[in-house]
Motif scaffolding. Structure first.
Motif, PDB file in Angstrom:
ATOM      1  N   ASN A  32       9.395  -0.463 -31.474  1.00 29.96           N
ATOM      2  CA  ASN A  32       7.999  -1.130 -31.126  1.00 29.96           C
ATOM      3  C   ASN A  32       6.984  -0.268 -31.815  1.00 29.96           C
ATOM      4  OD1 ASN A  32       7.421   0.722 -29.213  1.00 29.96           O
ATOM      5  ND2 ASN A  32       7.676  -0.290 -27.419  1.00 29.96           N
ATOM      6  N   GLU A  33       5.693  -0.646 -31.709  1.00 28.72           N
ATOM      7  CA  GLU A  33       4.585  -0.106 -32.243  1.00 28.72           C
ATOM      8  C   GLU A  33       4.255   1.422 -31.784  1.00 28.72           C
ATOM      9  OE1 GLU A  33       3.211  -2.301 -28.815  1.00 28.72           O
ATOM     10  OE2 GLU A  33       4.426  -2.817 -30.591  1.00 28.72           O
ATOM     11  N   ILE A  48      13.422  -0.539 -28.530  1.00 26.41           N
ATOM     12  CA  ILE A  48      13.554  -1.835 -27.443  1.00 26.41           C
ATOM     13  C   ILE A  48      14.874  -2.456 -27.720  1.00 26.41           C
ATOM     14  CG2 ILE A  48      11.023  -1.744 -27.737  1.00 26.41           C
ATOM     15  CD1 ILE A  48      11.091  -4.030 -29.862  1.00 26.41           C
TER      16      ILE A  48
END
Length: 338
Positions: free
Chosen positions: A147-148, A153
């Motif tokens: 993810n950012e 994830i």
């Protein structure tokens, strides 16, 4: 810190070399694969290792000599050795659960068919770190989806569309491996099977679903030992690393007469090299004799006799005899070619 090493497989892709010696105990650049792996992991962790748990297969194959060598390895690292058995090969998750009494506290789980070179610090905020290597063809591997926040994830096996270029290499850190144990118990109790087996990934997915934080630890080098071809390549790369590190690779007791050794090469204790040209990238085990031969980019194990040979990209086992002019060969233990 604990290190958990599942190594119950028979190493069928490395036959005939794994017919009499478990694959993790086959030497590469003069040291068994599992010995190098565990020592390198301990170096990366920069922490005291209190226990190393080895999950072995059938005692008829993983016998007392194997157990003793692993106990010596643990002692060298100041750790206690625990020996467990996976008598029924039911997958990676099942193998870990065979070491259930040792599954508590911080631990690294490492499958013993790979070697690494790495230097990074474990993320203190992570519940788990999955070690990865950036690869050029991620579609051929299991990769992580980030993810950012650069948190993992998702685990994606051989993605058909680009997810990331970070491949999972089979080494995992858990802040508390007991959490993984609980999730793997759920996998077993509910008969969650993928590919016909109980997988570690299903336990990891359960942890992710419950909000546990997974980060990556990217290694600099990832070297496979799965079959003859890649094991010879790994031997070459490891010799290069050890030579650059200034490690002594030629035993004092080795006898080298009227011969040329082109570095880097590993030559074990009691080896005899006469009228030969060795190297580069050759590993010769203890008490092996090489006479009137040319050998390069090859791996020869212990107590063997090589004469009148021209070898390249060859892998020869223990107690073998080779006399001839074959080149690309793969000879297992106790084989004779005269």
């Amino acid at each position: 810190m604990k290190i958990i090493v599942p190594m119950a497989g028979r190493g069928s892709r490395l036959r005939p070399h794994s017919l009499t010696v478990p694959k993790p105990l086959i030497p590469v650049a003069g040291k068994p694969i599992v010995h190098r792996l565990v020592a390198d992991i301990a170096g990366v962790l920069k922490q005291d290792i209190e226990e190393i748990a080895f999950i072995l297969g059938d005692p008829a194959f993983f016998g007392d000599d194997v157990v003793e060598s692993l106990k010596e390895l643990a002692t060298e690292l100041g750790a206690k050795a625990s020996i467990y058995r996976q008598l029924d090969p039911k997958g990676t998750g099942h193998a870990i659960m065979c070491a259930e009494p040792s599954l508590s506290g911080p631990a690294v789980i490492a499958y013993a068919d790979t070697l690494i070179r790495a230097d990074f610090d474990l993320d203190a905020d992570a519940d788990s770190v999955i070690w990865t290597k950036r690869v050029e063809n991620p579609e051929a591997y299991g990769v992580v989806n980030l993810n950012e926040k650069n948190e993992i994830i998702e685990l994606v096996e051989k993605p058909t569309e680009f997810v990331s270029d970070q491949a999972v290499i089979g080494i995992y850190y858990f802040k508390d491996v007991g959490v993984l144990k609980n999730e793997l118990q759920y996998v077993l109790d509910n008969n969650i099977i993928n590919g016909g087996e109980y997988q570690i990934n299903d336990g990891i997915k359960q942890m992710m679903a419950k909000g546990k934080i997974f980060k990556t630890g990217t290694v600099d080098e990832w070297m496979d030992c799965g079959n003859k071809t890649v094991t010879i390549e790994t031997n070459q790369r490891m010799l290069n690393f050890l030579h650059a590190d200034g490690e002594k690779l030629v035993a004092d007791s080795a006898q080298i007469e009227n011969s040329e050794v082109i570095e880097p090469c590993f030559i074990g204790e009691g080896a005899v090299i006469v009228n030969s040209k060795i190297g580069p990238h050759v590993s010769i085990g203890k008490n092996t004799k090489v006479l009137d031969s040319k050998v390069k980019n090859s791996l020869i194990q212990t107590n063997s006799l090589i004469k009148n040979a021209t070898l390249e990209e060859a892998m020869i086992g223990n107690n073998a005899k080779f006399d001839g002019e074959f080149t690309r060969v793969s000879i297992g233990d106790y084989s004779v070619l005269e």
